[in-house]
Design a protein around this motif. Structure first.
Motif, PDB file in Angstrom:
ATOM      1  N   ILE A  13       0.805  -1.199  -0.092  1.00 27.77           N
ATOM      2  CA  ILE A  13       0.033   0.175  -0.082  1.00 27.77           C
ATOM      3  C   ILE A  13       0.837   1.203   0.005  1.00 27.77           C
ATOM      4  N   SER A  14       1.887   1.246   0.846  1.00 29.48           N
ATOM      5  CA  SER A  14       2.704   2.508   1.039  1.00 29.48           C
ATOM      6  C   SER A  14       3.659   2.729  -0.344  1.00 29.48           C
ATOM      7  N   VAL A  15       4.072   1.805  -0.874  1.00 29.88           N
ATOM      8  CA  VAL A  15       5.026   1.864  -1.887  1.00 29.88           C
ATOM      9  C   VAL A  15       4.134   2.337  -3.011  1.00 29.88           C
ATOM     10  N   ALA A  16       2.958   1.558  -3.187  1.00 27.99           N
ATOM     11  CA  ALA A  16       1.672   2.129  -4.369  1.00 27.99           C
ATOM     12  C   ALA A  16       1.596   3.508  -4.522  1.00 27.99           C
ATOM     13  N   LEU A  17       1.064   3.854  -3.003  1.00 27.63           N
ATOM     14  CA  LEU A  17       0.800   5.411  -2.869  1.00 27.63           C
ATOM     15  C   LEU A  17       1.944   6.198  -3.037  1.00 27.63           C
ATOM     16  N   THR A  18       3.239   5.897  -2.820  1.00 26.05           N
ATOM     17  CA  THR A  18       4.292   6.565  -3.313  1.00 26.05           C
ATOM     18  C   THR A  18       4.703   6.886  -4.850  1.00 26.05           C
ATOM     19  N   ILE A  19       4.389   5.606  -5.309  1.00 23.51           N
ATOM     20  CA  ILE A  19       4.705   5.868  -6.788  1.00 23.51           C
ATOM     21  C   ILE A  19       3.690   6.576  -7.416  1.00 23.51           C
ATOM     22  N   TRP A  20       2.206   6.550  -6.910  1.00 21.74           N
ATOM     23  CA  TRP A  20       1.180   7.147  -7.749  1.00 21.74           C
ATOM     24  C   TRP A  20       1.333   8.678  -7.543  1.00 21.74           C
ATOM     25  N   VAL A  21       1.816   9.112  -6.200  1.00 27.03           N
ATOM     26  CA  VAL A  21       1.909  10.365  -5.756  1.00 27.03           C
ATOM     27  C   VAL A  21       3.190  11.101  -6.900  1.00 27.03           C
ATOM     28  N   ALA A  22       4.265  10.351  -6.963  1.00 28.40           N
ATOM     29  CA  ALA A  22       5.343  10.787  -7.461  1.00 28.40           C
ATOM     30  C   ALA A  22       5.137  10.929  -8.838  1.00 28.40           C
ATOM     31  N   ARG A  23       4.617  10.202  -9.649  1.00 29.74           N
ATOM     32  CA  ARG A  23       3.997  10.085 -11.086  1.00 29.74           C
ATOM     33  C   ARG A  23       3.285  11.500 -11.242  1.00 29.74           C
ATOM     34  N   THR A  24       2.293  11.288 -10.392  1.00 32.25           N
ATOM     35  CA  THR A  24       1.250  12.455 -10.565  1.00 32.25           C
ATOM     36  C   THR A  24       1.967  13.767 -10.469  1.00 32.25           C
ATOM     37  N   LEU A  25       2.650  14.121  -9.443  1.00 28.61           N
ATOM     38  CA  LEU A  25       3.424  15.295  -9.273  1.00 28.61           C
ATOM     39  C   LEU A  25       4.507  15.643 -10.294  1.00 28.61           C
ATOM     40  N   HIS A  26       5.141  14.563 -10.883  1.00 27.28           N
ATOM     41  CA  HIS A  26       6.051  14.613 -11.940  1.00 27.28           C
ATOM     42  C   HIS A  26       5.409  14.997 -13.321  1.00 27.28           C
ATOM     43  N   LYS A  27       4.270  14.377 -13.500  1.00 31.24           N
ATOM     44  CA  LYS A  27       3.531  14.854 -14.587  1.00 31.24           C
ATOM     45  C   LYS A  27       2.925  16.105 -14.537  1.00 31.24           C
ATOM     46  N   ASN A  28       2.321  16.679 -13.627  1.00 35.39           N
ATOM     47  CA  ASN A  28       1.510  17.680 -13.511  1.00 35.39           C
ATOM     48  C   ASN A  28       2.380  19.047 -12.967  1.00 35.39           C
ATOM     49  N   GLY A  29       3.366  18.707 -12.509  1.00 38.46           N
ATOM     50  CA  GLY A  29       4.286  19.684 -11.733  1.00 38.46           C
ATOM     51  C   GLY A  29       5.285  20.265 -12.858  1.00 38.46           C
ATOM     52  N   ARG A  30       5.470  19.723 -13.810  1.00 36.75           N
ATOM     53  CA  ARG A  30       6.368  20.201 -14.958  1.00 36.75           C
ATOM     54  C   ARG A  30       5.943  21.653 -15.353  1.00 36.75           C
ATOM     55  N   ILE A  31       4.864  21.928 -15.763  1.00 37.05           N
ATOM     56  CA  ILE A  31       4.404  23.226 -16.156  1.00 37.05           C
ATOM     57  C   ILE A  31       4.547  24.465 -15.117  1.00 37.05           C
ATOM     58  N   PHE A  32       4.311  23.731 -13.938  1.00 38.08           N
ATOM     59  CA  PHE A  32       4.787  24.847 -12.684  1.00 38.08           C
ATOM     60  C   PHE A  32       6.137  25.097 -12.657  1.00 38.08           C
ATOM     61  N   LEU A  33       7.011  24.189 -12.623  1.00 43.51           N
ATOM     62  CA  LEU A  33       8.238  24.182 -12.561  1.00 43.51           C
ATOM     63  C   LEU A  33       8.842  25.060 -13.816  1.00 43.51           C
ATOM     64  N   VAL A  34       8.465  24.940 -14.965  1.00 41.92           N
ATOM     65  CA  VAL A  34       8.867  25.784 -16.155  1.00 41.92           C
ATOM     66  C   VAL A  34       8.781  27.087 -15.880  1.00 41.92           C
ATOM     67  N   ASP A  35       7.386  27.451 -15.318  1.00 43.24           N
ATOM     68  CA  ASP A  35       7.061  28.868 -14.849  1.00 43.24           C
ATOM     69  C   ASP A  35       8.029  29.303 -14.008  1.00 43.24           C
ATOM     70  N   ALA A  36       8.009  28.486 -12.825  1.00 39.41           N
ATOM     71  CA  ALA A  36       9.067  29.030 -11.963  1.00 39.41           C
ATOM     72  C   ALA A  36      10.593  29.174 -12.233  1.00 39.41           C
ATOM     73  N   PHE A  37      10.991  28.578 -13.250  1.00 44.14           N
ATOM     74  CA  PHE A  37      12.336  28.658 -13.634  1.00 44.14           C
ATOM     75  C   PHE A  37      12.498  29.629 -15.177  1.00 44.14           C
ATOM     76  N   ARG A  38      11.232  30.379 -15.060  1.00 48.44           N
ATOM     77  CA  ARG A  38      11.265  31.484 -16.140  1.00 48.44           C
ATOM     78  C   ARG A  38      11.533  30.950 -17.520  1.00 48.44           C
ATOM     79  N   GLY A  39      10.918  29.910 -17.886  1.00 48.90           N
ATOM     80  CA  GLY A  39      10.820  29.280 -19.279  1.00 48.90           C
ATOM     81  C   GLY A  39      11.819  28.040 -19.599  1.00 48.90           C
ATOM     82  N   ASN A  40      12.744  28.035 -18.513  1.00 45.98           N
ATOM     83  CA  ASN A  40      14.009  27.237 -18.890  1.00 45.98           C
ATOM     84  C   ASN A  40      13.487  25.648 -18.709  1.00 45.98           C
TER      85      ASN A  40
END
Length: 141
Positions: A13-40
């Motif tokens: 359960i714990s490893v599955a939740l960790t993998i799910w959250v990490a993949r979700t953050l990685h996928k959906n966090g990219r645009i936020f990071l691109v903006d935070a790093f001024r388009g780099n």
């Protein structure tokens, strides 16, 4: 209840939740990071990957350290209650890490948008309006 069954269930359960959250953050966090790093995009992708690796290390490390228990699991109820406590702590750690990262990158983004020293104005923003300086004599050139 069999302690090995409890351990396996907690790990799954714990490893599955960790993998799910990490993949979700990685996928959906990219645009936020691109903006935070001024388009780099290269820097944002690199930081995104490093965050995921750190995320896995912290959470899987905690999961394995918290695996050990000294509680007697004499009933299914005792096992479920212990497992829910342990999984709940994992979820709280995941949430805490997520909100900390959002806070840090949000502050970076706000500084970049304000164009503070050391943080040049992002190239995708229009330049600030030009203001002419009028000399003390009242004649501008």
């Amino acid at each position: 209840m069999n302690i090995a069954g409890f351990y396996f269930s907690y790990l799954a359960i714990s490893v599955a939740l960790t993998i799910w959250v990490a993949r979700t953050l990685h996928k959906n966090g990219r645009i936020f990071l691109v903006d935070a790093f001024r388009g780099n995009e290269q820097l944002a992708d690199s930081v995104n990957h490093l965050l995921v690796v750190g995320f896995y290390l912290v959470n899987v490390g905690y999961i394995t350290v918290a695996l050990k228990t000294s509680y007697a699991l004499n009933s299914l109820r005792a096992a479920i209650e212990l497992e829910s406590t342990k999984v709940g702590i994992v979820l709280l750690i995941l949430a805490g890490m997520h909100f900390f990262n959002i806070l840090v990158f949000s502050r970076m983004r706000h500084r970049a948008l304000r164009g503070e020293p050391g943080n040049p104005r992002p190239s995708f923003l229009p330049p600030p309006p030009h203001t002419s300086v009028v000399p003390a004599g009242g004649v501008s050139h």
